[in-house]
Design a protein around this motif. Structure first.
Motif, PDB file in Angstrom:
ATOM      1  N   VAL A  52     -24.530 -31.485 -24.426  1.00 29.39           N
ATOM      2  CA  VAL A  52     -24.528 -30.282 -23.594  1.00 29.39           C
ATOM      3  C   VAL A  52     -24.753 -29.085 -24.510  1.00 29.39           C
ATOM      4  N   THR A  53     -25.685 -28.221 -24.130  1.00 29.41           N
ATOM      5  CA  THR A  53     -25.970 -26.997 -24.866  1.00 29.41           C
ATOM      6  C   THR A  53     -25.564 -25.822 -23.990  1.00 29.41           C
ATOM      7  N   LYS A  54     -24.597 -25.032 -24.482  1.00 34.44           N
ATOM      8  CA  LYS A  54     -24.098 -23.887 -23.734  1.00 34.44           C
ATOM      9  C   LYS A  54     -23.606 -22.843 -24.718  1.00 34.44           C
ATOM     10  N   ASP A  55     -23.299 -21.651 -24.219  1.00 33.18           N
ATOM     11  CA  ASP A  55     -22.740 -20.604 -25.067  1.00 33.18           C
ATOM     12  C   ASP A  55     -21.367 -21.028 -25.568  1.00 33.18           C
ATOM     13  N   PHE A  56     -20.959 -20.496 -26.707  1.00 37.08           N
ATOM     14  CA  PHE A  56     -19.696 -20.878 -27.327  1.00 37.08           C
ATOM     15  C   PHE A  56     -18.500 -20.612 -26.432  1.00 37.08           C
ATOM     16  N   ASP A  57     -18.498 -19.478 -25.743  1.00 43.32           N
ATOM     17  CA  ASP A  57     -17.331 -19.097 -24.949  1.00 43.32           C
ATOM     18  C   ASP A  57     -17.421 -19.546 -23.492  1.00 43.32           C
ATOM     19  N   ALA A  58     -18.452 -20.273 -23.123  1.00 38.55           N
ATOM     20  CA  ALA A  58     -18.634 -20.711 -21.734  1.00 38.55           C
ATOM     21  C   ALA A  58     -17.869 -22.000 -21.469  1.00 38.55           C
ATOM     22  N   THR A  59     -17.483 -22.166 -20.206  1.00 39.28           N
ATOM     23  CA  THR A  59     -16.855 -23.400 -19.752  1.00 39.28           C
ATOM     24  C   THR A  59     -17.788 -24.023 -18.721  1.00 39.28           C
ATOM     25  N   ALA A  60     -18.057 -25.308 -18.912  1.00 42.27           N
ATOM     26  CA  ALA A  60     -18.977 -26.018 -18.020  1.00 42.27           C
ATOM     27  C   ALA A  60     -18.291 -27.247 -17.450  1.00 42.27           C
ATOM     28  N   THR A  87     -37.810 -13.982 -23.724  1.00 39.03           N
ATOM     29  CA  THR A  87     -37.572 -15.280 -24.342  1.00 39.03           C
ATOM     30  C   THR A  87     -36.155 -15.371 -24.886  1.00 39.03           C
ATOM     31  N   VAL A  88     -35.723 -14.383 -25.630  1.00 38.53           N
ATOM     32  CA  VAL A  88     -34.379 -14.387 -26.199  1.00 38.53           C
ATOM     33  C   VAL A  88     -33.350 -14.202 -25.099  1.00 38.53           C
ATOM     34  N   GLY A  89     -33.617 -13.327 -24.162  1.00 39.56           N
ATOM     35  CA  GLY A  89     -32.673 -13.069 -23.084  1.00 39.56           C
ATOM     36  C   GLY A  89     -32.432 -14.274 -22.200  1.00 39.56           C
ATOM     37  N   MET A  90     -33.450 -15.084 -21.989  1.00 38.92           N
ATOM     38  CA  MET A  90     -33.299 -16.254 -21.139  1.00 38.92           C
ATOM     39  C   MET A  90     -32.629 -17.411 -21.877  1.00 38.92           C
ATOM     40  N   GLY A 103     -25.365 -45.518 -17.523  1.00 37.71           N
ATOM     41  CA  GLY A 103     -24.525 -44.344 -17.349  1.00 37.71           C
ATOM     42  C   GLY A 103     -25.354 -43.085 -17.564  1.00 37.71           C
ATOM     43  N   VAL A 104     -25.186 -42.079 -16.697  1.00 36.38           N
ATOM     44  CA  VAL A 104     -26.021 -40.879 -16.752  1.00 36.38           C
ATOM     45  C   VAL A 104     -25.177 -39.627 -16.505  1.00 36.38           C
ATOM     46  N   VAL A 105     -25.725 -38.497 -16.965  1.00 37.36           N
ATOM     47  CA  VAL A 105     -25.203 -37.189 -16.587  1.00 37.36           C
ATOM     48  C   VAL A 105     -26.023 -36.763 -15.370  1.00 37.36           C
ATOM     49  N   ASP A 106     -25.368 -36.629 -14.235  1.00 43.43           N
ATOM     50  CA  ASP A 106     -26.088 -36.280 -13.015  1.00 43.43           C
ATOM     51  C   ASP A 106     -26.361 -34.790 -12.928  1.00 43.43           C
ATOM     52  N   ASN A 107     -25.375 -33.960 -13.285  1.00 44.32           N
ATOM     53  CA  ASN A 107     -25.529 -32.521 -13.137  1.00 44.32           C
ATOM     54  C   ASN A 107     -24.478 -31.805 -13.980  1.00 44.32           C
ATOM     55  N   CYS A 108     -24.805 -30.597 -14.433  1.00 41.50           N
ATOM     56  CA  CYS A 108     -23.846 -29.744 -15.127  1.00 41.50           C
ATOM     57  C   CYS A 108     -24.005 -28.322 -14.595  1.00 41.50           C
ATOM     58  N   TRP A 109     -22.933 -27.561 -14.607  1.00 45.89           N
ATOM     59  CA  TRP A 109     -22.961 -26.167 -14.159  1.00 45.89           C
ATOM     60  C   TRP A 109     -21.906 -25.378 -14.917  1.00 45.89           C
ATOM     61  N   LEU A 110     -22.131 -24.077 -14.984  1.00 50.31           N
ATOM     62  CA  LEU A 110     -21.198 -23.179 -15.667  1.00 50.31           C
ATOM     63  C   LEU A 110     -20.131 -22.705 -14.695  1.00 50.31           C
ATOM     64  N   LEU A 111     -18.906 -22.610 -15.162  1.00 49.44           N
ATOM     65  CA  LEU A 111     -17.818 -22.072 -14.362  1.00 49.44           C
ATOM     66  C   LEU A 111     -17.715 -20.577 -14.612  1.00 49.44           C
ATOM     67  N   GLU A 112     -17.453 -19.824 -13.561  1.00 47.59           N
ATOM     68  CA  GLU A 112     -17.263 -18.388 -13.696  1.00 47.59           C
ATOM     69  C   GLU A 112     -15.877 -18.123 -14.270  1.00 47.59           C
ATOM     70  N   ASP A 113     -15.791 -17.101 -15.106  1.00 40.94           N
ATOM     71  CA  ASP A 113     -14.494 -16.755 -15.701  1.00 40.94           C
ATOM     72  C   ASP A 113     -13.588 -16.097 -14.715  1.00 40.94           C
ATOM     73  N   LEU A 137     -27.751 -23.313 -19.691  1.00 38.92           N
ATOM     74  CA  LEU A 137     -27.024 -24.564 -19.815  1.00 38.92           C
ATOM     75  C   LEU A 137     -28.039 -25.697 -19.771  1.00 38.92           C
ATOM     76  N   GLU A 138     -27.998 -26.534 -20.781  1.00 44.31           N
ATOM     77  CA  GLU A 138     -28.886 -27.700 -20.828  1.00 44.31           C
ATOM     78  C   GLU A 138     -28.040 -28.931 -21.081  1.00 44.31           C
ATOM     79  N   TYR A 139     -28.462 -30.062 -20.540  1.00 42.66           N
ATOM     80  CA  TYR A 139     -27.731 -31.307 -20.744  1.00 42.66           C
ATOM     81  C   TYR A 139     -28.722 -32.463 -20.737  1.00 42.66           C
ATOM     82  N   ARG A 140     -28.329 -33.531 -21.429  1.00 39.97           N
ATOM     83  CA  ARG A 140     -29.177 -34.724 -21.453  1.00 39.97           C
ATOM     84  C   ARG A 140     -28.339 -35.938 -21.796  1.00 39.97           C
TER      85      ARG A 140
END
Length: 139
Positions: free
Chosen positions: A72-80, A43-46, A129-139, A51-54
């Motif tokens: 958008v809900t993501k990790d602090f150091d992530a880029t989406a 649960t914690v690991g997942m 107006g909608v958010v169609d999709n979000c994804w994380l960028l690799e560093d 990345l969540e968005y709405r």
């Protein structure tokens, strides 16, 4: 002993004793503790790295301009990156934009969620107006 039991004992050896009730109880408790630890771990690991968005809202300013509000809900150091769309009444895309959301500051898990507002240019007057999709960028 009966003759059958005696023959079986001679052929296969003496029967093994089962676990005592105390050993069975500790086995069950141990299995439950391991199952609970695994559930917490997964649960914690997942939750970390997800990345969540709405959609939150939108504003249609004119035939050529709209604003989309989203969370958008993501990790602090992530880029989406997120794809935003403005749609007309037949669900056709009349405006689109890809936005990049970089790292942000925060201290608690509640700070992982951020609200954003982006302006989009449109070809025709939109109705939503909608958010169609979000994804994380690799560093």
């Amino acid at each position: 002993m009966s003759e059958t039991t005696s023959t079986m004992t001679q052929r296969y050896g003496t029967p093994k004793r089962g676990l005592s009730p105390r050993a069975q109880r500790w086995g069950i408790i141990g299995a439950l503790v391991i199952a609970l630890a695994a559930a917490i771990y997964f649960t914690v690991g997942m939750a970390v790295g997800q990345l969540e968005y709405r959609d939150v809202g939108y504003t249609i300013h004119s035939d050529t301009q709209a604003t989309v509000d989203y969370q958008v809900t993501k990790d602090f150091d992530a880029t989406a990156q997120c794809t935003l769309h403005v749609l007309d009444d037949s669900y056709a895309i009349v405006g689109s934009r890809i936005v990049t959301l970089g790292p942000h500051e925060g201290a608690t898990s509640a700070d992982r969620s951020q609200y954003y507002r982006s302006d989009l240019r449109t070809e025709y007057r939109g109705v939503t107006g909608v958010v169609d999709n979000c994804w994380l960028l690799e560093d």
